[in-house]
Design an enzyme around this catalytic site. Structure first.
Site, PDB file in Angstrom:
ATOM      1  N   TYR A 163      38.006  43.480  34.641  1.00 52.56           N
ATOM      2  CA  TYR A 163      39.273  42.783  34.402  1.00 52.56           C
ATOM      3  C   TYR A 163      40.352  43.757  33.939  1.00 52.56           C
ATOM      4  CZ  TYR A 163      42.444  39.163  32.631  1.00 52.56           C
ATOM      5  OH  TYR A 163      43.528  38.365  32.399  1.00 52.56           O
ATOM      6  N   LYS A 167      43.934  44.590  35.831  1.00 55.92           N
ATOM      7  CA  LYS A 167      45.234  44.339  35.204  1.00 55.92           C
ATOM      8  C   LYS A 167      46.036  45.631  35.048  1.00 55.92           C
ATOM      9  CE  LYS A 167      45.001  39.880  34.769  1.00 55.92           C
ATOM     10  NZ  LYS A 167      45.886  38.985  35.569  1.00 55.92           N
TER      11      LYS A 167
END
Length: 342
Positions: A163, A167
């Site tokens: 993740y 991002k």
């Protein structure tokens, strides 16, 4: 691909909004927020049950709903979805890239296929969405793209390597595209909203390989707080919007003292993601990494009891102009009173 808008009521020009990952969590709350403003909202997601729930909430809130089953990791599906939206609702005004998938796990326990899938959905999904939006917005010379980011786009923590990597990549990609739009003098707004920890279902539907159920690192906010920020960012020309004081604190600290923040993340960010309350995790539970969850999970996760309904930092950020004016007026009045007394 499915979906037919409900056009009840008098015909009028409505804002057309596309939200990827709009069937649950922050995307679901954002869809309802725009519907309350009277928008026509197209929600893009894989699960039919979640899309049906989103359509009902959008229509109940006063918006026009269009549900499209699409995997954002497939560029052709995203492009076809954009065509479908414009054919049924009209030109897209706002495109919000919110879809995400993840694996809560130590990096060495994640398989290459799992890491690839999380990256394709969270990062490449935003790339494909931005591309589909710009193909339509650039010729018209108008439109807004909102990337739903995170404090983890600046500050990485353990157990979320997939993740965090996605991002970080989204932030670099967005900065590059923004620079190209500025160079070409194209008046399209592209902004990124960096979120704190939110009470969404991702901690129940996301794949994980942890000894306890995953949880957001407190403090935790309700998804409607994120929805307010995203809707505001879509209508104001701002490069980035940070949502929640934890985001401000974390990003600023990372920029100034990255080594210290990294050591703190190693110490606090590990156990802080373990939910030690309630039953142990079910090793056979379904997750949404490769297949959608076959139920409507809504916007909220299981943390309603501790989640905050508002953010003072966000309120200050959204009312900065009025606050500055108020301070100026107070100074002028103070000077005037002082002069009269003198």
């Amino acid at each position: 691909m499915t979906g037919r808008p409900n056009r009840s009521g008098p015909e009028q020009k409505r804002e057309v909004v596309v939200i990827t990952g709009g069937s649950g969590g922050v995307g679901r709350a954002t869809a309802v927020r725009f519907a309350q403003q009277g928008a026509a909202v197209a929600v893009l997601a894989r699960g039919a049950e979640g899309l049906a729930g989103a359509v009902k909430e959008i229509e109940d809130a006063g918006g026009i709903a269009l549900a499209i089953e699409v995997d954002v990791a497939d560029a052709d599906q995203v492009e076809s979805a954009a065509e479908h939206v414009e054919a049924l609702l009209g030109p897209i005004d706002i495109w919000i890239n919110n879809a995400m998938a993840t694996v809560f796990s130590p990096f060495m326990d994640i398989t290459p296929d799992e890491f690839r899938r999380a990256t394709e959905v969270t990062y490449l999904g935003s790339v494909y969405g931005t591309l589909a939006a710009l193909r339509r917005m650039r010729p018209r010379g108008r439109g807004t793209i909102v990337q739903v980011g995170s404090a983890l786009a600046y500050t990485a923590i353990p157990l979320q390597s997939a993740y965090c990597g996605a991002k970080f990549a989204m932030r670099g990609f967005t900065d590059a595209v923004r620079a190209e739009l500025l160079h070409d003098k194209i008046p399209i707004q592209i902004t990124m909203v960096q979120l704190a920890a939110f009470n969404t279902p991702q901690f129940d539907w996301g794949r994980h390989k942890l000894p306890y159920r995953p949880q957001p690192v407190p403090p935790v906010f309700q998804p409607e707080v994120a929805a307010e920020a995203i809707e505001w960012a879509a209508h104001h020309r701002k490069r980035e919007l940070w949502v929640g004081f934890p985001v401000v604190k974390t990003i600023v600290a990372t920029l100034l003292l990255p080594g210290l923040v990294g050591r703190l993340a190693a110490k606090v960010g590990w156990d802080g993601q373990f939910d030690r309350q309630g039953p142990p995790p079910d090793p056979n539970r379904p997750d949404n990494l490769f297949q959608p969850i076959k139920k409507d999970i809504g916007a909220h996760g299981r943390f309603d009891a501790i989640a905050k309904d508002a953010s003072i930092e966000l309120w200050l950020a959204l009312h900065r102009g009025k606050l500055a004016l108020g301070v100026l007026i107070a100074i002028v009045l103070g000077v005037a009173v002082f002069a009269l007394v003198d």
